[in-house]
Each structure stands twice: as structure tokens, then as C-alpha cells.
Scaffold this motif. Structure first.
Motif, PDB file in Angstrom:
ATOM      1  N   GLN A  85      37.602  31.392 -26.468  1.00  0.00           N
ATOM      2  CA  GLN A  85      36.574  32.429 -26.357  1.00  0.00           C
ATOM      3  C   GLN A  85      37.191  33.741 -26.842  1.00  0.00           C
ATOM      4  O   GLN A  85      37.984  34.364 -26.149  1.00  0.00           O
ATOM      5  CB  GLN A  85      36.104  32.563 -24.906  1.00  0.00           C
ATOM      6  CG  GLN A  85      35.011  33.610 -24.689  1.00  0.00           C
ATOM      7  CD  GLN A  85      34.813  33.922 -23.213  1.00  0.00           C
ATOM      8  OE1 GLN A  85      35.706  34.466 -22.574  1.00  0.00           O
ATOM      9  NE2 GLN A  85      33.657  33.571 -22.674  1.00  0.00           N
ATOM     10  N   ILE A  86      36.857  34.136 -28.074  1.00  0.00           N
ATOM     11  CA  ILE A  86      37.384  35.373 -28.655  1.00  0.00           C
ATOM     12  C   ILE A  86      36.591  36.552 -28.099  1.00  0.00           C
ATOM     13  O   ILE A  86      35.353  36.513 -28.043  1.00  0.00           O
ATOM     14  CB  ILE A  86      37.301  35.322 -30.189  1.00  0.00           C
ATOM     15  CG1 ILE A  86      38.085  34.112 -30.721  1.00  0.00           C
ATOM     16  CG2 ILE A  86      37.823  36.609 -30.807  1.00  0.00           C
ATOM     17  CD1 ILE A  86      37.898  33.865 -32.200  1.00  0.00           C
ATOM     18  N   LEU A  87      37.287  37.606 -27.692  1.00  0.00           N
ATOM     19  CA  LEU A  87      36.667  38.746 -27.027  1.00  0.00           C
ATOM     20  C   LEU A  87      36.944  40.042 -27.781  1.00  0.00           C
ATOM     21  O   LEU A  87      38.043  40.246 -28.296  1.00  0.00           O
ATOM     22  CB  LEU A  87      37.212  38.883 -25.599  1.00  0.00           C
ATOM     23  CG  LEU A  87      36.979  37.702 -24.655  1.00  0.00           C
ATOM     24  CD1 LEU A  87      37.834  37.851 -23.420  1.00  0.00           C
ATOM     25  CD2 LEU A  87      35.509  37.615 -24.290  1.00  0.00           C
ATOM     26  N   ARG A  88      35.941  40.899 -27.790  1.00  0.00           N
ATOM     27  CA  ARG A  88      36.101  42.236 -28.348  1.00  0.00           C
ATOM     28  C   ARG A  88      35.635  43.257 -27.310  1.00  0.00           C
ATOM     29  O   ARG A  88      34.497  43.181 -26.823  1.00  0.00           O
ATOM     30  CB  ARG A  88      35.292  42.404 -29.622  1.00  0.00           C
ATOM     31  CG  ARG A  88      35.466  43.782 -30.274  1.00  0.00           C
ATOM     32  CD  ARG A  88      34.495  43.964 -31.431  1.00  0.00           C
ATOM     33  NE  ARG A  88      34.725  45.216 -32.146  1.00  0.00           N
ATOM     34  CZ  ARG A  88      33.913  45.691 -33.082  1.00  0.00           C
ATOM     35  NH1 ARG A  88      32.835  45.009 -33.435  1.00  0.00           N
ATOM     36  NH2 ARG A  88      34.193  46.837 -33.688  1.00  0.00           N
ATOM     37  N   TYR A  89      36.522  44.177 -26.960  1.00  0.00           N
ATOM     38  CA  TYR A  89      36.187  45.276 -26.070  1.00  0.00           C
ATOM     39  C   TYR A  89      36.278  46.578 -26.858  1.00  0.00           C
ATOM     40  O   TYR A  89      37.358  46.966 -27.314  1.00  0.00           O
ATOM     41  CB  TYR A  89      37.161  45.351 -24.884  1.00  0.00           C
ATOM     42  CG  TYR A  89      37.003  44.240 -23.865  1.00  0.00           C
ATOM     43  CD1 TYR A  89      36.201  44.411 -22.747  1.00  0.00           C
ATOM     44  CD2 TYR A  89      37.674  43.032 -24.025  1.00  0.00           C
ATOM     45  CE1 TYR A  89      36.068  43.406 -21.799  1.00  0.00           C
ATOM     46  CE2 TYR A  89      37.550  42.018 -23.095  1.00  0.00           C
ATOM     47  CZ  TYR A  89      36.739  42.210 -21.981  1.00  0.00           C
ATOM     48  OH  TYR A  89      36.602  41.205 -21.051  1.00  0.00           O
TER      49      TYR A  89
ATOM     50  N   SER B 292      31.547  43.359 -22.795  1.00  0.00           N
ATOM     51  CA  SER B 292      32.206  42.965 -24.046  1.00  0.00           C
ATOM     52  C   SER B 292      31.299  42.075 -24.879  1.00  0.00           C
ATOM     53  O   SER B 292      30.205  41.684 -24.462  1.00  0.00           O
ATOM     54  CB  SER B 292      33.497  42.205 -23.720  1.00  0.00           C
ATOM     55  OG  SER B 292      33.202  41.029 -22.976  1.00  0.00           O
ATOM     56  N   THR B 293      31.779  41.745 -26.088  1.00  0.00           N
ATOM     57  CA  THR B 293      31.141  40.724 -26.913  1.00  0.00           C
ATOM     58  C   THR B 293      32.135  39.589 -27.126  1.00  0.00           C
ATOM     59  O   THR B 293      33.345  39.746 -26.917  1.00  0.00           O
ATOM     60  CB  THR B 293      30.701  41.293 -28.271  1.00  0.00           C
ATOM     61  OG1 THR B 293      31.821  41.935 -28.899  1.00  0.00           O
ATOM     62  CG2 THR B 293      29.568  42.276 -28.099  1.00  0.00           C
ATOM     63  N   GLN B 294      31.621  38.418 -27.527  1.00  0.00           N
ATOM     64  CA  GLN B 294      32.474  37.236 -27.612  1.00  0.00           C
ATOM     65  C   GLN B 294      31.990  36.279 -28.687  1.00  0.00           C
ATOM     66  O   GLN B 294      30.852  36.354 -29.148  1.00  0.00           O
ATOM     67  CB  GLN B 294      32.495  36.493 -26.281  1.00  0.00           C
ATOM     68  CG  GLN B 294      31.161  35.814 -25.948  1.00  0.00           C
ATOM     69  CD  GLN B 294      31.266  34.922 -24.739  1.00  0.00           C
ATOM     70  OE1 GLN B 294      31.698  35.333 -23.669  1.00  0.00           O
ATOM     71  NE2 GLN B 294      30.857  33.666 -24.905  1.00  0.00           N
ATOM     72  N   ALA B 295      32.864  35.369 -29.076  1.00  0.00           N
ATOM     73  CA  ALA B 295      32.517  34.244 -29.952  1.00  0.00           C
ATOM     74  C   ALA B 295      33.325  33.038 -29.497  1.00  0.00           C
ATOM     75  O   ALA B 295      34.537  33.155 -29.258  1.00  0.00           O
ATOM     76  CB  ALA B 295      32.818  34.579 -31.412  1.00  0.00           C
TER      77      ALA B 295
END
Length: 505
Positions: A268-272, A233-236
Motif C-alpha cells: 500500500q503506497i502512501l502519499r502525505y 492521505s492518499t494511497q495506491a
């Protein structure tokens, strides 16, 4: 050799026989908490694992009352929050009402639990047990405990919601929310509609444009591997100071967990995206798995992530579930990537949150907290991790810190053996002036300069019991002595010098 001077230890109170008295010595009749137990004490049958105790380890539900005005305090306890045919009953000695320290001491003796609950060591770093009323209000006096009637003694020090049974819904007073128990081992709750649609959309906007590849914290056995082997995933990471809305949600989560805001990690915002996943993992750091890097950063396990509050920011058509492979009593999976081995799957629904405990109530790692993010099959998934720690993130004194005398385990752990040196920290608490550290030579040739300790800083030294140290006003051996320090037989010690007058601040 000159006799060594040592700090005099405060005597440990002798156990009072009446503390351990059984129900036969108590006033006849049931406690006044029978109806109240129903919402807090579970049946043993809800704990279905065969490889772990069938209870909530370290959470004790206790009734406190008097048979009549002027009579001693009585206690009845369902240890580890599970029903039994014969709950523990005891009468507290009169001095339990003298103060909070005495009450805690006598209650702990009556319940019979110990500070040590694992083999991590460093017991001085473990926070003191906490005493709470229903719904997580922390107590701080014998009168508050008596007025509450039903109290919760939690060995790990922070409030912990008892799950009671799968499907149980606990309404949270003063809110529109309910806790729905999804699992007992691990303890998992769902809160529907915790986030509003506009909040979810705004959080996604905060993350867009700032996303980076998600890292992982590798166990010893996985050193040298790349993060993408476990997580794609990616995160911010977004601090609460960056958004008034996040500050509102931060406070809302504190009201949910009953743990103060300073314990919360940044979101921690996540994008899958399609096919992206995160393999099975734990959110806390168990020091037994991270020996290569050292465990100082988590205080050898005692300063750790306690709760994960997981936000679902979007709906997902297919895939993207949060998967707990050890739920339903299942063993540790051989495959950390699959999502089809039984257990519990939670489907993403926008606005819902789930939260689970990574630690047992006694502070030990709960291996049942193993979880994974299943691959997204259709569309994409936006979500967020929000971790709540068992200690404040920026340090600070814990409630009840220093109030309890060391128990046998803590004294034994902190006692030096013959020939071993103590680790001693010397701290300069003066905000403006340096002090200078000297060691008194054991051969009689004066004081040896060991270094400058600058304002607000500290130094650590290894030294032996009986050695004498000084803080002095200057680097010359003849400088004015500000403080004399004699090393005792304790393994870890600290000495602090502070300003003596207000004009020195």
C-alpha cells in the motif's frame, strides 16, 4: 428413540508424571545453552509497563539435550523469553522421540501452556504452536529439535524476533542487514538501508497516477463517521505481480520476517502532503471491536495482520514521523491526533524500514502497537505499508495443522450443551459431478432431500447429535448412497466426499 451413533473419540493421552518432574530429578549441572541464551532471553527490567506482564507473552526459549547417549531428553525453558532465577526444567518421557506429535505433546505438557490465550473463542481456527531453531528455521521432527539444541516454542504459530532490549542490534546471517531494537513494548525494529534509492524512486513512480483517498476500517464505536476524520492521505495498492522489483522486495521481506511470501499482503503506497496525517490506530482487527460487521473475515481474530513492515520512500524535512504513543510505558492517550505526548517518534529516512508486531507471540492483540502518522510540516512524505499475516492470504494448510490432539479448552469449547444444534458443513470435493444431500427423518418416513451440492462447493446445515445424513448420486430418495454421515456432539463438524477413482477426477 433409537440410540445415536457417534464417532469414537481418540483417547487423550494421560499426563506422564515424569514430564513435570522438577530439576531435582534431573541430571546435575547446567544446561549446554547458557551462552546461547544471552542473545535471546531478556531481563525482566526491559519490560517497563505496569499494566501488562513483564515478558514476551507466548514465546518460550527452550534448551533440549541429553546428559549422555541413550539417556532421556532433558529440557530447560525460560518461559515467555524472560530470565528467572529458576528456569523450568523437566525430563521428557521416552515416547517423546517416537514422532513429532508425541514430541509436541510432551513438550507442551512440560511447559504447561494452553491453546486458549484470550476470549475470542473459535479455538479450532487458531493455528497450532510453532517450534523453531535460532533465526526462524521451522522444525518438524524430534531429531531436528535435538540437533538444534536451542529451540523456540511460539504459541501463535509464526516466528517472532525477540527484541532483547532497546538499542540491541542483531546481525542477520547471510545478509547485510541488522535489526535494531527501537522498542520492547511494543516490539519495534529498524533496518537501515533495506531499500535502495532506485527502488524507492521506482515505487513512488508506481504509485503516481493511481492514488486515491485512503480508507479506514471503522470500529463499532466509530460507525457512521467519514474516513477523513481519521486519515487524510492518499494511497495506491500494487500487487507483486505488477512489478519484478516488488517480487524481489517481497522475497527480501520474507527473509527478514522469516514468514513465507504467501502471508504477505500487497503493498500500500502512501502519499502525505503538507498537514496530512493518520490518527492513532491499530493495524490488526481485534474481534471485540468489530462485532457489528461480524468477524468471519478474520476468522474471529485468528487470521490477522501480525507484522507491519513500513517503508520510508523519501526523506521528510519536517514532520511526518511514525508515532507510537504507548511506547516507553505510557498509557492509552486521550488524544489520538496529537504527536507530542511522549512515546516514540521515528523520523522518515529514505531506504529505511521499521517493522512492528500487532500481535503478541501467543496471537493476542498487542494494544501497544497503537501508532499514528504525524502531520507533514514541510514538503511531502512517500511511504508504504507492507502487512504480513499470521496465515496465508489465499488459504491453505498451515504447518503442523491437525497434528495436535485437542486440549481441555478446545474440547470444552467444541462440546454441545443439551438442546444445542451442531453447525455442519457438507463439502463436495468432486471437481465435475454434483452430489445430493439427504437427511434421514427421525419419524421413520424416509430420507428427505435437502439440496444439490455442486462440484467444489459446500453447504452448511444446523442439525442435532445422532441425526443421520447421506450424500447420494441423484435427487431421488432411492438414488445410490455414496456416503453416510452421523452427527456427533461436536459444535462444528465437516464432512467431505471425494472422487474414489482417478478416472473420476
Amino acid at each position: 428413540m433409537a440410540p445415536s451413533l457417534q464417532r469414537r473419540r481418540r483417547p487423550v493421552p494421560a499426563l506422564i508424571a515424569s514430564v513435570a518432574s522438577l530439576s531435582g530429578a534431573l541430571s546435575a549441572g547446567a544446561s549446554p545453552c547458557q551462552e546461547r541464551y544471552r542473545d535471546w532471553v531478556a531481563e525482566p527490567s526491559v519490560f517497563i509497563r505496569s499494566d501488562q506482564p513483564k515478558n514476551l507473552q507466548g514465546l518460550h526459549v527452550v534448551c533440549v539435550w541429553r546428559a549422555a547417549q541413550g539417556e532421556p531428553l532433558q529440557v530447560e525453558a525460560y518461559m515467555n523469553a524472560v530470565r528467572s532465577e529458576a528456569p523450568l526444567r523437566a525430563e521428557l518421557p521416552p515416547d517423546a522421540e517416537m514422532g513429532w506429535r508425541e514430541f509436541r505433546r510432551d513438550l507442551k505438557t512440560a511447559l504447561g501452556f494452553r491453546r486458549k490465550s484470550n476470549d475470542w473463542g473459535f479455538l479450532h481456527l487458531k493455528q497450532p504452536f510453532g517450534i523453531f531453531a535460532e533465526y526462524g528455521r521451522r522444525l518438524s521432527s524430534p531429531k531436528e529439535a535435538e540437533d538444534a539444541g536451542l529451540i523456540f516454542v511460539i504459541e501463535g504459530g509464526q516466528w517472532f524476533w525477540p527484541p532483547l532490549r532497546i538499542g540491541y542490534e542483531r546481525r542477520l546471517p547471510g545478509t547485510e542487514f541488522s535489526l535494531e531494537t527501537l522498542s520492547v513494548q511494543p516490539v519495534i525494529f529498524r533496518v537501515k538501508g533495506f531499500l535502495q534509492e532506485n527502488e524507492c524512486d521506482e515505487i513512488v513512480k508506481l504509485g503516481k497516477g493511481r492514488m486515491v483517498s485512503s480508507p479506514v476500517s471503522l470500529m463499532d464505536k466509530d460507525k457512521g463517521k467519514e474516513a477523513k476524520e481519521f486519515r487524510t492521505s492518499t494511497q495506491a495498492r500494487i500487487a507483486r505481480a505488477e512489478s519484478p522489483m516488488l517480487r524481489v522486495i517481497d522475497d527480501r521481506i520474507s527473509a527478514l520476517t522469516k514468514i513465507p511470501v504467501p502471508h504477505n499482503e500487497e503493498v500500500q503506497i502512501l502519499r502525505y502532503e503538507k498537514t496530512q496525517y493518520y490518527s492513532g490506530h491499530l493495524d490488526n482487527w481485534d474481534p471485540s471491536f468489530y462485532t457489528l460487521d461480524g468477524a468471519d473475515f478474520i476468522e474471529h481474530g485468528h487470521n490477522n495482520r501480525l507484522i507491519t513492515v513500513f517503508w520510508y520512500l523519501t526523506n521528510v524535512s519536517e514532520g511526518g514521523e511514525t508515532y507510537f504513543a504507548r511506547a516507553d510505558g505510557l498509557p492509552q492517550p486521550m488524544d489520538m491526533y496529537g504527536c507530542n505526548h511522549g512515546g516514540l517518534k521515528v523520523k522518515p529516512v529514505q531506504g529505511n524500514v521499521i517493522f512492528w508486531y500487532s500481535l503478541h507471540p501467543n496471537g493476542n492483540t498487542d494494544p501497544n502497537g497503537l501508532h499514528a502518522a504525524c502531520p507533514v510540516s514541510t514538503g511531502e512524505k512517500w511511504s508504504a505499508n507492507y502487512w504480513v499475516w499470521n496465515k496465508p492470504r489465499a488459504g491453505g494448510k498451515m504447518p503442523d495443522a491437525g497434528i495436535d490432539l485437542p486440549d481441555d479448552d478446545e474440547r470444552a469449547e467444541n462440546e454441545l450443551v443439551e438442546g444445542e444444534q451442531a453447525v455442519v458443513v457438507f463439502t463436495n470435493g468432486h471437481p465435475k459431478r454434483s452430489v445430493f444431500l439427504f437427511w434421514q427423518s427421525t419419524s421413520g418416513d424416509g430420507d428427505k432431500f435437502m439440496g444439490e451440492v455442486q462440484p467444489g462447493s459446500r453447504v452448511s446445515m444446523n442439525t442435532s447429535p445422532g441425526h443421520v445424513w447421506f450424500f447420494k448420486a441423484g435427487p431421488d430418495p432411492t438414488s445410490k448412497k455414496l456416503k453416510k454421515m452421523v452427527i456427533t456432539k461436536e459444535r462444528k463438524q465437516e464432512f467431505v466426499i471425494r472422487p474414489q477413482r482417478r478416472d473420476e477426477m
